[in-house]
Design an enzyme around this catalytic site. Structure first.
Site, mmCIF file in Angstrom:
data_model
loop_
_atom_site.group_PDB
_atom_site.id
_atom_site.type_symbol
_atom_site.label_atom_id
_atom_site.label_comp_id
_atom_site.label_asym_id
_atom_site.label_seq_id
_atom_site.Cartn_x
_atom_site.Cartn_y
_atom_site.Cartn_z
ATOM 1 N N ASN A 7 0.845 -1.188 0.000
ATOM 2 C CA ASN A 7 0.000 0.000 0.000
ATOM 3 C C ASN A 7 0.894 1.257 0.000
ATOM 4 O O ASN A 7 1.722 1.428 0.891
ATOM 5 C CB ASN A 7 -0.901 -0.031 1.248
ATOM 6 C CG ASN A 7 -1.832 1.155 1.326
ATOM 7 O OD1 ASN A 7 -1.421 2.290 1.142
ATOM 8 N ND2 ASN A 7 -3.087 0.910 1.619
ATOM 9 N N ASP A 9 -0.195 4.503 -0.013
ATOM 10 C CA ASP A 9 -0.879 5.736 0.429
ATOM 11 C C ASP A 9 0.043 6.672 1.199
ATOM 12 O O ASP A 9 -0.057 7.896 1.092
ATOM 13 C CB ASP A 9 -2.061 5.400 1.363
ATOM 14 C CG ASP A 9 -3.188 4.672 0.652
ATOM 15 O OD1 ASP A 9 -3.163 4.604 -0.585
ATOM 16 O OD2 ASP A 9 -4.084 4.171 1.354
ATOM 17 N N HIS A 10 0.919 6.079 2.026
ATOM 18 C CA HIS A 10 1.736 6.934 2.895
ATOM 19 C C HIS A 10 2.800 7.710 2.134
ATOM 20 O O HIS A 10 3.287 8.733 2.613
ATOM 21 C CB HIS A 10 2.362 6.108 4.020
ATOM 22 C CG HIS A 10 1.309 5.559 4.930
ATOM 23 N ND1 HIS A 10 0.538 6.374 5.729
ATOM 24 C CD2 HIS A 10 0.855 4.303 5.123
ATOM 25 C CE1 HIS A 10 -0.332 5.624 6.386
ATOM 26 N NE2 HIS A 10 -0.169 4.368 6.041
ATOM 27 N N HIS A 43 -5.624 3.784 -1.851
ATOM 28 C CA HIS A 43 -6.980 4.092 -1.389
ATOM 29 C C HIS A 43 -7.342 5.494 -1.846
ATOM 30 O O HIS A 43 -6.773 6.471 -1.370
ATOM 31 C CB HIS A 43 -6.987 3.987 0.150
ATOM 32 C CG HIS A 43 -8.339 4.194 0.771
ATOM 33 N ND1 HIS A 43 -8.556 4.009 2.111
ATOM 34 C CD2 HIS A 43 -9.541 4.564 0.250
ATOM 35 C CE1 HIS A 43 -9.837 4.255 2.390
ATOM 36 N NE2 HIS A 43 -10.450 4.610 1.281
ATOM 37 N N ARG A 45 -9.563 8.086 -1.331
ATOM 38 C CA ARG A 45 -10.583 8.485 -0.351
ATOM 39 C C ARG A 45 -11.443 9.607 -0.900
ATOM 40 O O ARG A 45 -10.990 10.396 -1.741
ATOM 41 C CB ARG A 45 -9.903 8.942 0.949
ATOM 42 C CG ARG A 45 -9.153 7.852 1.673
ATOM 43 C CD ARG A 45 -8.601 8.370 2.987
ATOM 44 N NE ARG A 45 -9.663 8.719 3.898
ATOM 45 C CZ ARG A 45 -10.002 7.991 4.979
ATOM 46 N NH1 ARG A 45 -9.335 6.904 5.295
ATOM 47 N NH2 ARG A 45 -10.989 8.367 5.743
ATOM 48 N N ARG A 49 -7.273 12.813 0.783
ATOM 49 C CA ARG A 49 -6.225 13.289 1.704
ATOM 50 C C ARG A 49 -4.835 12.784 1.305
ATOM 51 O O ARG A 49 -3.845 13.379 1.662
ATOM 52 C CB ARG A 49 -6.532 12.894 3.145
ATOM 53 C CG ARG A 49 -6.429 11.427 3.426
ATOM 54 C CD ARG A 49 -6.514 11.138 4.900
ATOM 55 N NE ARG A 49 -7.837 11.382 5.441
ATOM 56 C CZ ARG A 49 -8.273 10.814 6.567
ATOM 57 N NH1 ARG A 49 -7.468 10.011 7.242
ATOM 58 N NH2 ARG A 49 -9.480 11.028 7.009
ATOM 59 N N HIS A 50 -4.760 11.675 0.577
ATOM 60 C CA HIS A 50 -3.433 11.235 0.129
ATOM 61 C C HIS A 50 -3.405 10.912 -1.379
ATOM 62 O O HIS A 50 -2.887 11.698 -2.158
ATOM 63 C CB HIS A 50 -2.852 10.111 1.009
ATOM 64 C CG HIS A 50 -3.811 9.047 1.464
ATOM 65 N ND1 HIS A 50 -4.642 8.379 0.613
ATOM 66 C CD2 HIS A 50 -4.018 8.523 2.699
ATOM 67 C CE1 HIS A 50 -5.343 7.492 1.289
ATOM 68 N NE2 HIS A 50 -5.009 7.554 2.566
ATOM 69 N N GLU A 70 -8.486 0.480 -3.125
ATOM 70 C CA GLU A 70 -9.345 0.498 -1.941
ATOM 71 C C GLU A 70 -10.297 1.651 -2.087
ATOM 72 O O GLU A 70 -9.894 2.752 -2.489
ATOM 73 C CB GLU A 70 -8.495 0.749 -0.692
ATOM 74 C CG GLU A 70 -7.977 -0.486 -0.043
ATOM 75 C CD GLU A 70 -7.194 -0.124 1.209
ATOM 76 O OE1 GLU A 70 -7.499 0.891 1.869
ATOM 77 O OE2 GLU A 70 -6.248 -0.855 1.487
ATOM 78 N N THR A 101 -8.273 3.626 8.105
ATOM 79 C CA THR A 101 -9.470 2.782 8.164
ATOM 80 C C THR A 101 -9.516 2.116 9.530
ATOM 81 O O THR A 101 -8.577 1.425 9.910
ATOM 82 C CB THR A 101 -9.423 1.721 7.042
ATOM 83 O OG1 THR A 101 -9.024 2.348 5.832
ATOM 84 C CG2 THR A 101 -10.769 1.070 6.860
ATOM 85 N N GLU A 151 -10.916 -9.562 2.707
ATOM 86 C CA GLU A 151 -9.701 -9.150 3.413
ATOM 87 C C GLU A 151 -10.041 -9.022 4.893
ATOM 88 O O GLU A 151 -10.920 -8.236 5.278
ATOM 89 C CB GLU A 151 -9.163 -7.810 2.889
ATOM 90 C CG GLU A 151 -7.890 -7.404 3.640
ATOM 91 C CD GLU A 151 -7.261 -6.107 3.124
ATOM 92 O OE1 GLU A 151 -7.437 -5.766 1.934
ATOM 93 O OE2 GLU A 151 -6.586 -5.446 3.931
ATOM 94 N N HIS A 191 -3.815 -4.504 7.671
ATOM 95 C CA HIS A 191 -3.939 -3.369 8.586
ATOM 96 C C HIS A 191 -3.074 -3.596 9.812
ATOM 97 O O HIS A 191 -3.298 -4.507 10.589
ATOM 98 C CB HIS A 191 -5.372 -3.068 9.015
ATOM 99 C CG HIS A 191 -5.561 -1.594 9.214
ATOM 100 N ND1 HIS A 191 -5.093 -0.940 10.320
ATOM 101 C CD2 HIS A 191 -6.093 -0.657 8.396
ATOM 102 C CE1 HIS A 191 -5.366 0.347 10.175
ATOM 103 N NE2 HIS A 191 -5.957 0.547 9.030
ATOM 104 N N GLY A 192 -2.076 -2.723 9.931
ATOM 105 C CA GLY A 192 -1.215 -2.760 11.120
ATOM 106 C C GLY A 192 -0.172 -3.863 11.108
ATOM 107 O O GLY A 192 0.532 -4.041 12.101
ATOM 108 N N GLY A 213 1.201 -1.476 4.300
ATOM 109 C CA GLY A 213 1.686 -0.172 3.874
ATOM 110 C C GLY A 213 2.563 0.517 4.894
ATOM 111 O O GLY A 213 3.764 0.729 4.682
ATOM 112 N N HIS A 214 1.982 0.857 6.051
ATOM 113 C CA HIS A 214 2.647 1.749 6.991
ATOM 114 C C HIS A 214 4.006 1.249 7.445
ATOM 115 O O HIS A 214 4.989 2.010 7.457
ATOM 116 C CB HIS A 214 1.727 1.995 8.197
ATOM 117 C CG HIS A 214 2.221 3.071 9.095
ATOM 118 N ND1 HIS A 214 2.944 2.805 10.227
ATOM 119 C CD2 HIS A 214 2.131 4.416 9.001
ATOM 120 C CE1 HIS A 214 3.254 3.950 10.806
ATOM 121 N NE2 HIS A 214 2.781 4.941 10.090
#
Ligand code: PXP
Length: 243
Positions: A7, A9-10, A43, A45, A49-50, A70, A101, A151, A191-192, A213-214
């Site tokens: 991902n 996005d960041h 994603h 959105r 925002r990104h 996403e 999310t 997912e 996620h995470g 991603g993160h």
């Protein structure tokens, strides 16, 4: 072998911090693919925002592996997806004030609406995944929509600190993944997830695809994006061998 979709996005979040052109998530996608990623996730959105519309357009042209968009199930974004045709759309809940999310989508609450959405996407040749909590009720609902994939939300699993609670949550993911797979869904998780907590997911569940991603983008600030992706792939490969 479990596949890794990165991902990006960041990367876009960092670009938006200055409102300029860099770092470019499209360039990041190319680096991730060169490092061995099996797919790219972004994603779009509603609040932009990104990731921006321009990014999705270019990613569709540039990504050679698999593009997973996403998105919330809202008309504006549905129409963009139908036009751009990512390989997969992952339907997520979206709340204006959230940092990221925050939970799975309640597919069970509106099966008919989500079934219609799956039909629309399938008519356009786009596969559909729903991002849900690891609960059998939600997986049954996803099955009813005739989606291709589910997912499982690993946010709670990733945040829990007590070993006991953590094992219970892993158990819930294991049971849900097995149930979804046995009933014909492809199973992803995300996620995470980071370089440590991804190991039990690979070793102990039947999850086939990861969306991360993160942790990768964070690590890339110190070791570079290519190495951060490769290291995650190595961990996933090794942990999968221990299944
Ligand atoms: N899967 C979904 C559905 C998400 O919304 C996100 C966050 O954008 C991820 C996976 C990746 O989560 P993280 O950035 O914490 O790895």
């Amino acid at each position: 072998m479990i596949t890794l979709n990165v991902n990006i996005d960041h990367i876009a979040t960092l670009r938006q911090a200055r409102g300029g052109k860099e770092p470019d998530p499209v360039a990041a996608a190319v680096v991730c693919e060169l490092a061995g990623a099996d797919g790219i996730v972004c994603h779009l959105r509603e609040d932009r925002r990104h990731i921006q519309d321009r990014d999705v357009e270019l990613l569709r042209q540039v990504v050679t592996t698999k593009l997973d968009l996403e998105m919330a199930a809202v008309e504006e974004i549905i129409n963009i997806a139908l036009r751009i045709k990512p390989d997969l759309v992952t339907i997520v809940p979206e709340r204006r004030m959230e940092l990221t999310t925050e939970g799975g989508l309640d597919v069970a609450a509106d099966i008919k609406r989500f079934k219609d959405l799956v039909n629309k996407m399938h008519d356009a040749g786009i596969e559909v995944s729903f991002f849900v909590e690891p609960e059998l009720l939600q997986i049954d609902a996803v099955l009813e929509t005739k989606a291709d994939m589910v997912e499982l939300h690993t946010g709670l699993y990733s945040n829990l600190k007590s070993k006991n609670q953590w094992s219970q949550e892993l158990e819930r993911i294991k049971t849900s993944a097995k149930y979804a797979k046995e009933n014909g869904l492809k199973v992803a998780a995300g996620h995470g997830l980071n370089y440590k907590n991804v190991i039990p997911i690979c070793r102990e569940t039947v999850v086939e695809e990861l969306s991360i991603g993160h942790s990768i983008v964070s690590r890339s600030a110190f070791v570079g994006l290519e190495r951060a992706v490769r290291e995650m792939i190595d961990i996933i490969s090794y942990a999968t061998l221990l299944r």
